[in-house]
Design an enzyme around this catalytic site. Sequence first.
Site, PDB file in Angstrom:
ATOM      1  N   ARG A   1       5.930   3.227  43.690  1.00 54.93           N
ATOM      2  CA  ARG A   1       5.085   4.416  43.959  1.00 54.93           C
ATOM      3  C   ARG A   1       3.848   4.061  44.783  1.00 54.93           C
ATOM      4  O   ARG A   1       2.788   4.658  44.584  1.00 54.93           O
ATOM      5  CB  ARG A   1       4.646   5.093  42.663  1.00 54.93           C
ATOM      6  CG  ARG A   1       5.748   5.767  41.890  1.00 54.93           C
ATOM      7  CD  ARG A   1       6.032   7.164  42.419  1.00 54.93           C
ATOM      8  NE  ARG A   1       7.269   7.662  41.854  1.00 54.93           N
ATOM      9  CZ  ARG A   1       7.335   8.502  40.824  1.00 54.93           C
ATOM     10  NH1 ARG A   1       6.248   8.955  40.279  1.00 54.93           N
ATOM     11  NH2 ARG A   1       8.504   8.888  40.385  1.00 54.93           N
TER      12      ARG A   1
ATOM     13  N   ARG B   1       0.406   9.853  44.649  1.00 54.84           N
ATOM     14  CA  ARG B   1      -0.773  10.706  44.478  1.00 54.84           C
ATOM     15  C   ARG B   1      -2.087   9.965  44.335  1.00 54.84           C
ATOM     16  O   ARG B   1      -3.149  10.545  44.525  1.00 54.84           O
ATOM     17  CB  ARG B   1      -0.574  11.620  43.266  1.00 54.84           C
ATOM     18  CG  ARG B   1       0.309  12.802  43.588  1.00 54.84           C
ATOM     19  CD  ARG B   1       0.737  13.473  42.332  1.00 54.84           C
ATOM     20  NE  ARG B   1       1.477  12.510  41.509  1.00 54.84           N
ATOM     21  CZ  ARG B   1       1.981  12.785  40.315  1.00 54.84           C
ATOM     22  NH1 ARG B   1       1.802  13.965  39.790  1.00 54.84           N
ATOM     23  NH2 ARG B   1       2.648  11.875  39.654  1.00 54.84           N
TER      24      ARG B   1
ATOM     25  N   ARG C   1       0.302  16.271  51.044  1.00 49.78           N
ATOM     26  CA  ARG C   1       0.862  17.163  50.013  1.00 49.78           C
ATOM     27  C   ARG C   1       0.121  18.489  49.888  1.00 49.78           C
ATOM     28  O   ARG C   1       0.664  19.464  49.379  1.00 49.78           O
ATOM     29  CB  ARG C   1       0.885  16.428  48.667  1.00 49.78           C
ATOM     30  CG  ARG C   1       2.076  15.538  48.489  1.00 49.78           C
ATOM     31  CD  ARG C   1       3.342  16.320  48.126  1.00 49.78           C
ATOM     32  NE  ARG C   1       3.337  16.717  46.726  1.00 49.78           N
ATOM     33  CZ  ARG C   1       3.144  17.950  46.292  1.00 49.78           C
ATOM     34  NH1 ARG C   1       2.949  18.924  47.138  1.00 49.78           N
ATOM     35  NH2 ARG C   1       3.155  18.212  44.999  1.00 49.78           N
TER      36      ARG C   1
ATOM     37  N   ASP D   1      13.203  10.690  46.682  1.00 47.45           N
ATOM     38  CA  ASP D   1      13.183  10.750  45.217  1.00 47.45           C
ATOM     39  C   ASP D   1      14.596  10.508  44.703  1.00 47.45           C
ATOM     40  O   ASP D   1      15.575  10.887  45.362  1.00 47.45           O
ATOM     41  CB  ASP D   1      12.675  12.104  44.724  1.00 47.45           C
ATOM     42  CG  ASP D   1      12.297  12.015  43.247  1.00 47.45           C
ATOM     43  OD1 ASP D   1      11.159  11.624  42.953  1.00 47.45           O
ATOM     44  OD2 ASP D   1      13.151  12.291  42.392  1.00 47.45           O
TER      45      ASP D   1
ATOM     46  N   TYR E   1      18.839  13.228  33.663  1.00 45.33           N
ATOM     47  CA  TYR E   1      18.242  14.425  34.263  1.00 45.33           C
ATOM     48  C   TYR E   1      19.252  15.562  34.352  1.00 45.33           C
ATOM     49  O   TYR E   1      18.931  16.722  34.097  1.00 45.33           O
ATOM     50  CB  TYR E   1      17.689  14.105  35.661  1.00 45.33           C
ATOM     51  CG  TYR E   1      16.345  13.420  35.608  1.00 45.33           C
ATOM     52  CD1 TYR E   1      15.188  14.145  35.348  1.00 45.33           C
ATOM     53  CD2 TYR E   1      16.236  12.047  35.770  1.00 45.33           C
ATOM     54  CE1 TYR E   1      13.955  13.519  35.276  1.00 45.33           C
ATOM     55  CE2 TYR E   1      15.006  11.411  35.697  1.00 45.33           C
ATOM     56  CZ  TYR E   1      13.866  12.156  35.447  1.00 45.33           C
ATOM     57  OH  TYR E   1      12.644  11.542  35.356  1.00 45.33           O
TER      58      TYR E   1
HETATM   59  O1  CP3 Z   1       6.456   4.955  46.824  1.00 41.76           O
HETATM   60  C1  CP3 Z   1       7.577   4.975  46.272  1.00 41.76           C
HETATM   61  O2  CP3 Z   1       7.833   4.320  45.245  1.00 41.76           O
HETATM   62  C2  CP3 Z   1       8.703   5.737  46.948  1.00 41.76           C
HETATM   63  C3  CP3 Z   1       8.945   7.065  46.550  1.00 41.76           C
HETATM   64  C4  CP3 Z   1       9.519   7.404  45.185  1.00 41.76           C
HETATM   65  C5  CP3 Z   1       9.222   8.632  44.553  1.00 41.76           C
HETATM   66  N1  CP3 Z   1      10.005   8.742  43.447  1.00 41.76           N
HETATM   67  C6  CP3 Z   1       8.266   9.636  45.057  1.00 41.76           C
HETATM   68  C7  CP3 Z   1       7.723  10.631  44.120  1.00 41.76           C
HETATM   69  C8  CP3 Z   1      10.441   6.738  44.369  1.00 41.76           C
HETATM   70  C9  CP3 Z   1      11.034   5.358  44.528  1.00 41.76           C
HETATM   71  C10 CP3 Z   1      10.745   7.617  43.293  1.00 41.76           C
HETATM   72  C11 CP3 Z   1      11.742   7.300  42.241  1.00 41.76           C
HETATM   73  C12 CP3 Z   1      11.811   8.152  41.054  1.00 41.76           C
HETATM   74  N2  CP3 Z   1      11.705   9.514  40.964  1.00 41.76           N
HETATM   75  C13 CP3 Z   1      12.120   7.669  39.769  1.00 41.76           C
HETATM   76  C14 CP3 Z   1      12.412   6.222  39.448  1.00 41.76           C
HETATM   77  C15 CP3 Z   1      11.191   5.422  39.365  1.00 41.76           C
HETATM   78  C16 CP3 Z   1      10.384   5.695  38.147  1.00 41.76           C
HETATM   79  O3  CP3 Z   1       9.230   6.130  38.298  1.00 41.76           O
HETATM   80  O4  CP3 Z   1      10.907   5.454  37.050  1.00 41.76           O
HETATM   81  C17 CP3 Z   1      12.147   8.756  38.899  1.00 41.76           C
HETATM   82  C18 CP3 Z   1      12.411   8.701  37.417  1.00 41.76           C
HETATM   83  C19 CP3 Z   1      11.897   9.917  39.660  1.00 41.76           C
HETATM   84  C20 CP3 Z   1      11.878  11.322  39.178  1.00 41.76           C
HETATM   85  C21 CP3 Z   1      10.572  11.955  39.400  1.00 41.76           C
HETATM   86  N3  CP3 Z   1      10.047  12.284  40.636  1.00 41.76           N
HETATM   87  C22 CP3 Z   1       9.636  12.333  38.423  1.00 41.76           C
HETATM   88  C23 CP3 Z   1       9.809  12.131  36.927  1.00 41.76           C
HETATM   89  C24 CP3 Z   1       8.560  12.922  39.083  1.00 41.76           C
HETATM   90  C25 CP3 Z   1       7.391  13.608  38.454  1.00 41.76           C
HETATM   91  C26 CP3 Z   1       6.477  12.674  37.814  1.00 41.76           C
HETATM   92  C27 CP3 Z   1       5.441  12.233  38.780  1.00 41.76           C
HETATM   93  O5  CP3 Z   1       5.149  11.040  38.860  1.00 41.76           O
HETATM   94  O6  CP3 Z   1       4.892  13.143  39.403  1.00 41.76           O
HETATM   95  C28 CP3 Z   1       8.827  12.824  40.471  1.00 41.76           C
HETATM   96  C29 CP3 Z   1       7.939  13.284  41.570  1.00 41.76           C
HETATM   97  C30 CP3 Z   1       7.555  12.261  42.597  1.00 41.76           C
HETATM   98  N4  CP3 Z   1       8.413  11.373  43.196  1.00 41.76           N
HETATM   99  C31 CP3 Z   1       6.255  12.083  43.161  1.00 41.76           C
HETATM  100  C32 CP3 Z   1       6.358  11.074  44.123  1.00 41.76           C
HETATM  101  C33 CP3 Z   1       5.272  10.553  45.027  1.00 41.76           C
HETATM  102  C34 CP3 Z   1       5.039  12.918  42.838  1.00 41.76           C
HETATM  103  C35 CP3 Z   1       5.242  14.252  43.468  1.00 41.76           C
HETATM  104  C36 CP3 Z   1       4.006  14.919  43.921  1.00 41.76           C
HETATM  105  O7  CP3 Z   1       3.531  14.617  45.037  1.00 41.76           O
HETATM  106  O8  CP3 Z   1       3.507  15.776  43.180  1.00 41.76           O
END
Ligand code: CP3
Length: 359
Positions: free
Chosen positions: A39, A43, A52, A88, A165
């Site tokens: 990540r 954010r 965003r 994602d 999911y």
């Molecule tokens: O920088 C990076 O790592 C690359 C981008 C990336 C995102 N999601 C962007 C994202 C990666 C590799 C993921 C993987 C992901 N997504 C996982 C596996 C990794 C982990 O954290 O266990 C999972 C479980 C998800 C599912 C997911 N996506 C969730 C549960 C959420 C909401 C929770 C949160 O952190 O907001 C997301 C949204 C998400 N994916 C965001 C980002 C930057 C936040 C979205 C926003 O901008 O509001």
Amino acid sequence: MPDSIAPEEPANREPSVDNLFLRACRREPTGVTPIWLMRQAGRYMPEYRAVRAKVAFLDLCKRPELAAEVTVTAVERLGVDAAILFADILLILEPLGFELEFSKGEGPVIHNPIKIAADVDRLRPLANMEALAFVPAAVRMIRAAVQPSVALIGFAGAPFTLACYAIEGGSSRHYDRAKTFMYRDPAAWDALMQLLVDATAVYLNSQVEAGAQVIQVFDSWVGTLSPHDYGRFVQPHMARLFSRLDPSVPAVHFGTGTASLLELQRDAGGSVIGLDWRVELDLAWERLGAGVAVQGNLDPAVLLGPRPEIEIQARRILRQAGGRPGHIFNLGHGILPQTPVDNVRALIDTVHSTSASQL
Ligand code: CP3
């Protein structure tokens, strides 16, 4: 010049496909320990929040020029050794037939989750990348924009985490619906896992073809399973997934809460095993053996602490790795949104300078 003193470099050692990260994946000495952070484009970073403010999350993922910009900005701002595709793990669910939404505050929601075995039959296999063409498009743009010294990571969710999911309809605390489904109807579970493996192999191999040099498979929620259930319901599917991936690129096999599953995960596949902070890196690596590299394993919450604590903990982990080839520094899970960017940069500097002086 005679051929004997100018041997041809093997294809996978060309400068464009050889950097600190890739060498660490192959367990070759790197001098400096490579680092990137899960990540790292997210954010916590003001530049990301600015993008965003103008585009919804799913739209951002689906516009390759914006997704590439977000990835590249993070790499340039931080000085990390790898770029990760901005996407994602849940995007792949849409073409399979799931209605996906990222709602503010709630995280991901799937409006038509799997409830009964017959729901698996109505899913559409992923025959090609038409509906997800924006993903390899972003990979190509990122590869063109970042230095050859920076490795490009493609990724996907692991079938178990995706199935959670798909069945729970969103994030979950106990995964009780997913587990009930798994125990009650193991044949439908296997069919679902197989469909997810097939789709994920197509998806990941398309990223490699587009220029991803490493693949990370996120099995974020697999730590909820007992070793017995992992062996029975997940491991064979993971082994099939890894056997289907393009063998020319290393794969990182990542999970959290996996202290009791590490050997089983290693046996399923991957040349690098992801470790979270609930295990000691040296003890975990000893259990895994010298045949794999490891990635990890700082607690993301340490980055909320004072600078000296960040440095002490980073050095502790480097000491545990002991300069052995095959360590990629990372957090044990993603960066928390409230993390100060300067603390992230301090961590990266500490890892680079400390590992360089260990030489
Ligand atoms: O920088 C990076 O790592 C690359 C981008 C990336 C995102 N999601 C962007 C994202 C990666 C590799 C993921 C993987 C992901 N997504 C996982 C596996 C990794 C982990 O954290 O266990 C999972 C479980 C998800 C599912 C997911 N996506 C969730 C549960 C959420 C909401 C929770 C949160 O952190 O907001 C997301 C949204 C998400 N994916 C965001 C980002 C930057 C936040 C979205 C926003 O901008 O509001």
